[in-house]
Scaffold this motif. Structure first.
Motif, PDB file in Angstrom:
ATOM      1  N   SER A  42      -8.275  -2.106  -1.430  1.00 20.24           N
ATOM      2  CA  SER A  42      -7.689  -2.937  -2.477  1.00 20.24           C
ATOM      3  C   SER A  42      -6.799  -2.080  -3.374  1.00 20.24           C
ATOM      4  CB  SER A  42      -8.777  -3.619  -3.320  1.00 20.24           C
ATOM      5  OG  SER A  42      -9.579  -2.654  -3.990  1.00 20.24           O
ATOM      6  N   GLY A  43      -5.825  -2.723  -3.999  1.00 19.44           N
ATOM      7  CA  GLY A  43      -4.915  -1.995  -4.882  1.00 19.44           C
ATOM      8  C   GLY A  43      -4.264  -2.921  -5.889  1.00 19.44           C
ATOM      9  N   ILE A  67       1.941  -3.652  -6.624  1.00 17.56           N
ATOM     10  CA  ILE A  67       0.915  -3.383  -5.620  1.00 17.56           C
ATOM     11  C   ILE A  67      -0.216  -4.371  -5.852  1.00 17.56           C
ATOM     12  CG2 ILE A  67      -0.875  -1.742  -4.916  1.00 17.56           C
ATOM     13  CD1 ILE A  67       1.089   0.485  -5.367  1.00 17.56           C
ATOM     14  N   GLY A  68      -0.617  -5.050  -4.795  1.00 17.30           N
ATOM     15  CA  GLY A  68      -1.692  -6.019  -4.914  1.00 17.30           C
ATOM     16  C   GLY A  68      -2.159  -6.463  -3.538  1.00 17.30           C
ATOM     17  N   TYR A  69      -3.282  -5.977  -3.075  1.00 17.10           N
ATOM     18  CA  TYR A  69      -3.771  -6.337  -1.754  1.00 17.10           C
ATOM     19  C   TYR A  69      -5.291  -6.192  -1.710  1.00 17.10           C
ATOM     20  CZ  TYR A  69      -3.834  -1.262  -1.271  1.00 17.10           C
ATOM     21  OH  TYR A  69      -4.070   0.071  -1.486  1.00 17.10           O
ATOM     22  N   LYS A  70      -5.903  -6.946  -0.818  1.00 14.47           N
ATOM     23  CA  LYS A  70      -7.327  -6.832  -0.506  1.00 14.47           C
ATOM     24  C   LYS A  70      -7.465  -7.011   1.005  1.00 14.47           C
ATOM     25  CE  LYS A  70      -9.071  -8.541  -4.948  1.00 14.47           C
ATOM     26  NZ  LYS A  70      -9.886  -9.582  -5.634  1.00 14.47           N
ATOM     27  N   ARG A  76       2.190   8.157  -2.365  1.00 15.53           N
ATOM     28  CA  ARG A  76       1.713   8.735  -3.617  1.00 15.53           C
ATOM     29  C   ARG A  76       0.853   9.968  -3.379  1.00 15.53           C
ATOM     30  NH1 ARG A  76       0.806   3.573  -3.462  1.00 15.53           N
ATOM     31  NH2 ARG A  76      -1.451   3.754  -3.328  1.00 15.53           N
ATOM     32  N   PHE A  77       0.065   9.953  -2.295  1.00 12.36           N
ATOM     33  CA  PHE A  77      -0.826  11.067  -1.992  1.00 12.36           C
ATOM     34  C   PHE A  77      -0.410  11.702  -0.675  1.00 12.36           C
ATOM     35  CE2 PHE A  77      -3.172   8.466  -4.918  1.00 12.36           C
ATOM     36  CZ  PHE A  77      -3.845   9.386  -5.723  1.00 12.36           C
ATOM     37  N   ASN A  78      -0.545  13.012  -0.607  1.00 14.46           N
ATOM     38  CA  ASN A  78      -0.074  13.745   0.562  1.00 14.46           C
ATOM     39  C   ASN A  78      -0.892  13.472   1.818  1.00 14.46           C
ATOM     40  OD1 ASN A  78       1.957  15.027  -0.955  1.00 14.46           O
ATOM     41  ND2 ASN A  78       0.525  16.620  -1.643  1.00 14.46           N
ATOM     42  N   ASP A  79      -2.090  12.900   1.684  1.00 17.18           N
ATOM     43  CA  ASP A  79      -2.929  12.660   2.855  1.00 17.18           C
ATOM     44  C   ASP A  79      -2.748  11.258   3.436  1.00 17.18           C
ATOM     45  OD1 ASP A  79      -4.067  11.406   0.713  1.00 17.18           O
ATOM     46  OD2 ASP A  79      -6.075  12.248   0.977  1.00 17.18           O
ATOM     47  N   ILE A  80      -1.756  10.510   2.965  1.00 20.90           N
ATOM     48  CA  ILE A  80      -1.401   9.232   3.583  1.00 20.90           C
ATOM     49  C   ILE A  80      -0.284   9.516   4.581  1.00 20.90           C
ATOM     50  CG2 ILE A  80      -0.515   6.899   3.206  1.00 20.90           C
ATOM     51  CD1 ILE A  80      -1.627   7.024   0.381  1.00 20.90           C
ATOM     52  N   ASP A  81      -0.604   9.460   5.884  1.00 19.73           N
ATOM     53  CA  ASP A  81       0.363   9.927   6.880  1.00 19.73           C
ATOM     54  C   ASP A  81       0.622   8.927   7.998  1.00 19.73           C
ATOM     55  OD1 ASP A  81      -2.049  10.023   8.136  1.00 19.73           O
ATOM     56  OD2 ASP A  81      -2.042  12.187   8.507  1.00 19.73           O
ATOM     57  N   ASP A  82       0.269   7.645   7.801  1.00 14.91           N
ATOM     58  CA  ASP A  82       0.462   6.672   8.875  1.00 14.91           C
ATOM     59  C   ASP A  82       1.702   5.816   8.673  1.00 14.91           C
ATOM     60  OD1 ASP A  82      -0.580   5.431   6.661  1.00 14.91           O
ATOM     61  OD2 ASP A  82      -1.862   4.052   7.779  1.00 14.91           O
ATOM     62  N   PHE A  86       0.832  -1.215   0.000  1.00 15.08           N
ATOM     63  CA  PHE A  86       0.000   0.000   0.000  1.00 15.08           C
ATOM     64  C   PHE A  86       0.863   1.260   0.000  1.00 15.08           C
ATOM     65  CE2 PHE A  86      -2.033   3.360   2.550  1.00 15.08           C
ATOM     66  CZ  PHE A  86      -3.194   3.575   1.826  1.00 15.08           C
ATOM     67  N   TYR A  87       2.077   1.165   0.559  1.00  9.12           N
ATOM     68  CA  TYR A  87       2.885   2.354   0.805  1.00  9.12           C
ATOM     69  C   TYR A  87       3.920   2.579  -0.302  1.00  9.12           C
ATOM     70  CZ  TYR A  87       0.792   1.727   5.377  1.00  9.12           C
ATOM     71  OH  TYR A  87      -0.110   1.566   6.386  1.00  9.12           O
ATOM     72  N   GLY A  88       4.285   3.867  -0.484  1.00 11.94           N
ATOM     73  CA  GLY A  88       5.300   4.210  -1.474  1.00 11.94           C
ATOM     74  C   GLY A  88       4.884   3.817  -2.872  1.00 11.94           C
ATOM     75  N   ILE A  89       5.788   3.170  -3.601  1.00 11.76           N
ATOM     76  CA  ILE A  89       5.489   2.691  -4.950  1.00 11.76           C
ATOM     77  C   ILE A  89       5.222   1.195  -4.958  1.00 11.76           C
ATOM     78  CG2 ILE A  89       6.740   4.521  -6.131  1.00 11.76           C
ATOM     79  CD1 ILE A  89       9.082   2.566  -6.469  1.00 11.76           C
TER      80      ILE A  89
END
Length: 416
Positions: free
Chosen positions: A142-143, A123-126, A300-306, A29-32
């Protein structure tokens, strides 16, 4: 020869799409995403070592080794991954089959050139979470997607002992992630869809050195450096109001486009230092340290902060043994037996806990009779992550198979 080149290029571009679902890890989910490329099957079997030169195998991590090629080589490899996921409250399993690399190397005197495709990250998760048992609120994440590298490189033999090399890579890919939230007692839910198109360039540089210590024993060493580079992301986001149908599917009632900023993700700089000792056609053992400036990574997005990123270090130990490389009567004596260990902190920090990855490898190089070609097989068992604070621990068993076809090209005909 032309036919071989056409077939190679056709395979390269037709298999590009296989890079898009190469993982099932929630950490992607994180980064690339999840960095998948760990080297060709033969180097991966030795813990990922890049220190040893080879005249018939492509080394895709140190371009200086291209100058050691004696035969034109076509290499392709893939992995069957079986992963068990475990947290404090749940567990699960996943299986994936992926393309790892596709490349061609051509020796031209003291120069060696190479080109190919590497599915670099995936990237591949559910994932589904429940936040309130009294009034159940479900979230489904999912991604899919990833980053591919098309590369071209060259190595040059400056002296009998010293090689230098460089390669350039064009990185491209798409990433799509969704977040669906709904209440069990409500007919409608909301879904956030995020899309990113990525592209950018980066460079790799390498040195390799070998020197005779005795009549049989040689010393090997290598250095690689990758300067920091950037990926440009063209981002978009939509919010859907969805209705759950009796068939189990969903229908979009309303869609709204949301303005989000385009971003840049830095590909961190990287140094690796390796050394080894051995008898070239008998045995070798070596170690390598890789330093990666992962603290410059971002989401990828600025609002992912965890998530937080830190610099990472990878340690590799491994080697190979050949009972008798030119044995005519015993096939098993010509097999290359490989083994290695790898340990690294991945650079990802969640809940103040560094996500680490450790693995052991055992592999075999099976020669094809009457040729310099071979089939390489690697078995890898490892563990990544932790169950600390309900994070996920991944126990994985991977089987990788690589085909290395070596032959002489550009031979002038003596007879018509």
């Amino acid at each position: 020869m032309i036919k071989k080149i056409v077939v190679s290029l056709s395979l390269l571009f037709s298999l590009t799409s296989l890079a898009q679902e190469g993982t099932s890890s929630p950490y992607s989910f994180y980064g690339i995403g999840d960095i998948k490329f760990k080297g060709t099957v033969d180097t991966r079997s030795m813990g990922g070592l890049t220190v040893f030169p080879d005249s018939i195998h492509l080394n895709l991590q140190n371009p200086a080794h291209l100058a050691s090629l004696k035969l034109t080589s076509f290499a392709i490899g893939g992995t069957y991954a079986n992963t068990k996921f475990q947290s404090e409250t749940a567990d699960g399993k996943a299986r994936r089959t992926t393309l790892d690399y596709l490349a061609v190397g051509i020796p031209v005197g003291k120069l060696g050139i190479g080109f190919g495709l590497i599915p670099y990250s995936s990237i591949g998760y559910k994932i589904q979470t429940l936040t309130d048992e009294d009034n159940p609120t479900f979230s489904r994440y999912s991604g899919v997607g990833g980053v591919n590298k098309v590369f071209a490189g060259a190595g040059y033999k400056i002296t009998k002992e010293l090689n230098v090399g460089a390669s350039i890579q064009y990185n491209f890919g798409t990433i799509e992630t969704t977040n669906l939230r709904y209440l069990e007692s409500v007919q409608y839910g909301t879904r956030e869809n995020n899309f990113s198109d990525l592209q950018g360039f980066n460079l790799d540089f390498g040195l390799s050195y070998q020197r005779k210590l005795t009549k049989k024993l040689s010393l090997f060493s290598s250095v690689t450096y990758s300067p920091e580079s950037k990926l440009k992301l063209d981002n978009s986001r939509t919010i859907d109001l969805i209705q759950f149908l009796s068939t189990g599917t969903t229908s979009v009632i309303q869609r709204e486009d949301i303005d989000v900023a385009n971003t840049e993700i830095k590909i961190p700089s990287k140094w690796s230092f390796g050394t080894g000792i051995g008898e070239m056609k008998k045995w070798m053992f070596g170690g390598e340290v890789t330093l990666i400036n992962n603290s410059v990574l971002s989401n990828r997005f600025n609002d992912i902060d965890d998530a937080v990123f830190e610099n990472s270090t990878r340690y590799s130990l491994g080697g190979y043994f050949i009972p008798n490389y030119n044995s005519y009567s015993g096939y098993f004596k010509r097999i290359v037996y490989r083994a290695g260990l790898r340990y690294e902190n991945t650079g990802l920090v969640l809940q103040n806990k560094s996500i680490t990855d450790a693995a052991m490898n055992v592999g075999f190089g099976l020669p094809l009779s009457g040729t310099f070609s071979n089939i390489n097989i690697n078995f890898e068992y490892g563990k990544r992550g932790t169950t600390y604070y309900n994070l996920v621990q991944e126990n994985y068993f991977n089987i990788s198979i690589g085909l290395s076809l070596s032959d002489k090209w550009f031979i002038k005909r003596k007879f018509d």
